[in-house]
Write a protein that holds these residues in place. Sequence first.
Motif: not given
Length: 358
Positions: A129-145, A172-179
């Motif tokens: 999952v961690l490499p899949m998250l590198m494609l996403t905008r997973c730092y748009d929320r819950f991040s220290v500016p 996101v689709a890759a993570v969902a498919g993996q789960i």
Amino acid sequence: MTTLLDRLSASPVAVTGVSGTRALLGFVGFMFYASHYGERSYLFGPHGVYRWQEFLDGLRENSTFSLYALSTSPAWFEFVFHLGMLAALAVTLGIGGRLVLAVHWVFLWSAYQRIPLILDGGDNLAYIVLPMLMLTRCYDRFSVPTGLVRRWAERIPGALRAISPALHNVGVAAVAGQICLVYVVSGLYKVQGRMWQDGTALFYVLRIPEFEWPGVSRLLYENDLLVVAGTYAVTLLMVYFPLGVLVPSLRPWAALGSIGLHVSIALLMGLTGFALTMVACDLIFLSKGVESGVRRARESGRRLSRLVRRRPGWPENVSTPGAAEHNGEIETSTCDDEKVESTRGSSGHAERGTAQAV
């Protein structure tokens, strides 16, 4: 179909959910380091419980790598361990962007390869999952500016920024498919077992000494109704989970059912790392709910802050003697000015009345 593809490639989906996934996976990695910090030399050191030669043989057999294998120096081991711990903390707080996320993956992989004897299964999902998250905008929320990611983003060519929403949705689709794949494979494997078919699987699972919760597990496996109902509920959830997430109205309930299952696994079996990893991945199906919860929490925080500030004992509402005297002087001066203006106004009216009479 074309309109749907255009919409999916133009706007990112599940941004809040995937950001929660990143933060919780970072927390799981940080707790992996923190929970073994006291015995880190025994577990990860060059002279630890997992013999060095067996460790190297395992790396060669699996054709993989580990930063811990680069040197037998205790100083090198301490450096790698603490740097990996800091990288996990940075991912949890949302610092550093995709570069730090990739660094965290390398250090976590190295730690898992160094001591595979203590893993609980969550590591397998984290690897993927961690490499899949590198494609996403997973730092748009819950991040220290910090501004660092923004400065890096400004250097990215415009063409790459234009396809960012599409890459995010692919991740996101890759993570969902993996789960979904994890649930389907696990569910189909269970329905082939006789204990899962006759509804007694949880009876045996809860009696395993390594996974038993003393005093609580016994209350569960001695209740026939709970054992049968729990066994069939777990099987049905895993087999039909992918169908549930495909229906928008059922998606939150399927995700909440999965989260409830893995919270139970964490409490009853002690597989905390595995359970939190699965919960982190389930958050992508609850993006709207998580965003709504965060919004309500912020509104409640603001209301509470206003109520606290209105209390008489709050510093802003307490007047010092000097301030009181100063305020009294201002009020007196204001009253005098008003009296002068009133006298002037009365004189003016009298003069105008006299002129009219004449």
